[in-house]
Design a protein around this motif. Structure first.
Motif, mmCIF file in Angstrom:
data_model
loop_
_atom_site.group_PDB
_atom_site.id
_atom_site.type_symbol
_atom_site.label_atom_id
_atom_site.label_comp_id
_atom_site.label_asym_id
_atom_site.label_seq_id
_atom_site.Cartn_x
_atom_site.Cartn_y
_atom_site.Cartn_z
ATOM 1 N N LEU A 20 0.843 -1.189 0.000
ATOM 2 C CA LEU A 20 0.000 0.000 0.000
ATOM 3 C C LEU A 20 0.883 1.245 0.000
ATOM 4 O O LEU A 20 1.973 1.248 0.574
ATOM 5 C CB LEU A 20 -0.916 0.019 1.224
ATOM 6 C CG LEU A 20 -1.787 -1.213 1.450
ATOM 7 C CD1 LEU A 20 -2.671 -1.001 2.678
ATOM 8 C CD2 LEU A 20 -2.610 -1.532 0.230
ATOM 9 N N SER A 21 0.373 2.292 -0.633
ATOM 10 C CA SER A 21 1.087 3.568 -0.665
ATOM 11 C C SER A 21 0.165 4.676 -0.190
ATOM 12 O O SER A 21 -1.051 4.610 -0.377
ATOM 13 C CB SER A 21 1.543 3.892 -2.095
ATOM 14 O OG SER A 21 2.407 2.911 -2.599
ATOM 15 N N CYS A 22 0.751 5.687 0.386
ATOM 16 C CA CYS A 22 -0.010 6.853 0.829
ATOM 17 C C CYS A 22 0.826 8.095 0.560
ATOM 18 O O CYS A 22 1.895 8.268 1.144
ATOM 19 C CB CYS A 22 -0.342 6.749 2.315
ATOM 20 S SG CYS A 22 -1.170 8.218 2.974
ATOM 21 N N ALA A 23 0.329 8.925 -0.333
ATOM 22 C CA ALA A 23 1.028 10.154 -0.690
ATOM 23 C C ALA A 23 0.442 11.321 0.094
ATOM 24 O O ALA A 23 -0.776 11.526 0.094
ATOM 25 C CB ALA A 23 0.904 10.405 -2.184
ATOM 26 N N ASN A 77 7.338 12.278 0.155
ATOM 27 C CA ASN A 77 6.238 12.443 1.120
ATOM 28 C C ASN A 77 5.258 11.285 1.025
ATOM 29 O O ASN A 77 4.036 11.470 0.995
ATOM 30 C CB ASN A 77 5.500 13.766 0.870
ATOM 31 C CG ASN A 77 6.126 14.918 1.608
ATOM 32 O OD1 ASN A 77 7.088 14.730 2.353
ATOM 33 N ND2 ASN A 77 5.609 16.101 1.400
ATOM 34 N N THR A 78 5.800 10.090 0.975
ATOM 35 C CA THR A 78 4.986 8.895 0.795
ATOM 36 C C THR A 78 5.343 7.852 1.836
ATOM 37 O O THR A 78 6.513 7.658 2.150
ATOM 38 C CB THR A 78 5.192 8.311 -0.610
ATOM 39 O OG1 THR A 78 4.806 9.288 -1.589
ATOM 40 C CG2 THR A 78 4.346 7.062 -0.818
ATOM 41 N N VAL A 79 4.317 7.208 2.366
ATOM 42 C CA VAL A 79 4.514 6.112 3.303
ATOM 43 C C VAL A 79 3.996 4.843 2.652
ATOM 44 O O VAL A 79 3.041 4.877 1.879
ATOM 45 C CB VAL A 79 3.806 6.377 4.652
ATOM 46 C CG1 VAL A 79 2.307 6.393 4.493
ATOM 47 C CG2 VAL A 79 4.219 5.355 5.685
ATOM 48 N N TYR A 80 4.653 3.739 2.947
ATOM 49 C CA TYR A 80 4.301 2.454 2.369
ATOM 50 C C TYR A 80 3.981 1.446 3.464
ATOM 51 O O TYR A 80 4.513 1.529 4.576
ATOM 52 C CB TYR A 80 5.459 1.920 1.522
ATOM 53 C CG TYR A 80 5.923 2.866 0.451
ATOM 54 C CD1 TYR A 80 7.032 3.688 0.669
ATOM 55 C CD2 TYR A 80 5.265 2.954 -0.766
ATOM 56 C CE1 TYR A 80 7.463 4.576 -0.305
ATOM 57 C CE2 TYR A 80 5.694 3.840 -1.747
ATOM 58 C CZ TYR A 80 6.792 4.643 -1.511
ATOM 59 O OH TYR A 80 7.217 5.526 -2.478
ATOM 60 N N LEU A 81 3.153 0.491 3.123
ATOM 61 C CA LEU A 81 2.901 -0.642 4.002
ATOM 62 C C LEU A 81 3.076 -1.896 3.160
ATOM 63 O O LEU A 81 2.231 -2.225 2.333
ATOM 64 C CB LEU A 81 1.499 -0.595 4.613
ATOM 65 C CG LEU A 81 1.229 -1.679 5.652
ATOM 66 C CD1 LEU A 81 2.070 -1.415 6.911
ATOM 67 C CD2 LEU A 81 -0.249 -1.740 6.020
ATOM 68 N N GLN A 82 4.206 -2.559 3.363
ATOM 69 C CA GLN A 82 4.466 -3.812 2.658
ATOM 70 C C GLN A 82 3.864 -4.934 3.483
ATOM 71 O O GLN A 82 4.193 -5.092 4.660
ATOM 72 C CB GLN A 82 5.966 -4.027 2.489
ATOM 73 C CG GLN A 82 6.321 -5.327 1.800
ATOM 74 C CD GLN A 82 5.903 -5.355 0.342
ATOM 75 O OE1 GLN A 82 6.219 -4.446 -0.416
ATOM 76 N NE2 GLN A 82 5.194 -6.405 -0.060
ATOM 77 N N MET A 83 2.992 -5.704 2.864
ATOM 78 C CA MET A 83 2.290 -6.770 3.575
ATOM 79 C C MET A 83 2.631 -8.096 2.904
ATOM 80 O O MET A 83 2.446 -8.249 1.689
ATOM 81 C CB MET A 83 0.777 -6.526 3.524
ATOM 82 C CG MET A 83 0.367 -5.148 4.033
ATOM 83 S SD MET A 83 -1.422 -4.886 4.052
ATOM 84 C CE MET A 83 -1.773 -4.877 2.297
ATOM 85 N N ILE A 84 3.120 -9.044 3.688
ATOM 86 C CA ILE A 84 3.420 -10.375 3.183
ATOM 87 C C ILE A 84 2.665 -11.408 4.011
ATOM 88 O O ILE A 84 2.128 -11.088 5.071
ATOM 89 C CB ILE A 84 4.933 -10.676 3.197
ATOM 90 C CG1 ILE A 84 5.456 -10.713 4.636
ATOM 91 C CG2 ILE A 84 5.692 -9.644 2.369
ATOM 92 C CD1 ILE A 84 6.885 -11.233 4.730
ATOM 93 N N SER A 85 2.668 -12.647 3.534
ATOM 94 C CA SER A 85 1.997 -13.738 4.251
ATOM 95 C C SER A 85 0.590 -13.331 4.658
ATOM 96 O O SER A 85 0.174 -13.542 5.806
ATOM 97 C CB SER A 85 2.817 -14.145 5.480
ATOM 98 O OG SER A 85 4.115 -14.551 5.100
ATOM 99 N N LEU A 86 -0.130 -12.753 3.724
ATOM 100 C CA LEU A 86 -1.467 -12.248 4.037
ATOM 101 C C LEU A 86 -2.428 -13.378 4.387
ATOM 102 O O LEU A 86 -2.339 -14.486 3.835
ATOM 103 C CB LEU A 86 -2.000 -11.429 2.867
ATOM 104 C CG LEU A 86 -1.404 -10.017 2.758
ATOM 105 C CD1 LEU A 86 -1.625 -9.431 1.380
ATOM 106 C CD2 LEU A 86 -1.989 -9.113 3.820
#
Length: 123
Positions: A20-23, A77-86
């Motif tokens: 996920l990304s958030c700008a 100015n972006t935050v990420y949420l890397q999600m694995i093993s969902l």
């Protein structure tokens, strides 16, 4: 006024991954701490992860530790949420959040919210 636009959600099979990304935009957005929340159908919104404005400190809910990673690109100015093993229980609308400090984010009371992006994990 800080504004957030989150994106990157989608449909994925259990065991898969998504990022996920958030700008963030706005005059002071680069100095804000940021985070992610999620809300599953019929449940309250819950804290997922937070990162300080410098990126030096990160916080996670116990349910995602070891599987999710929050990171920040201050130049963008972006935050990420890397999600694995969902897992199917990760299915929810994920919301980006921002606040001058991580304390308010971790306590569920950030100043700014994104519009949300749907993550669906099929079994």
């Amino acid at each position: 006024q800080v504004q957030l636009v989150d994106s990157g959600g989608g449909l994925v099979q259990a065991g898969g991954s998504l990022r996920l990304s958030c700008a963030a935009s706005g005059r002071t957005s680069s100095s804000y701490s940021m985070g992610w929340f999620r809300q599953a159908p019929g449940k309250e919104r819950e804290f997922v992860a937070a990162i300080s404005w410098s990126g030096g400190s990160t916080y996670y809910a116990d349910s995602v530790k070891g599987r999710f990673t929050i990171s920040k690109n201050n130049a963008k100015n972006t935050v990420y949420l890397q999600m694995i093993s969902l897992k199917p229980e990760d299915t929810a609308v994920y919301y980006c959040a921002a606040d001058p400090g991580t304390y308010s984010i971790r306590n569920g009371n950030p100043r700014v919210w994104g519009q949300g992006t749907q993550v669906t994990v099929s079994s």
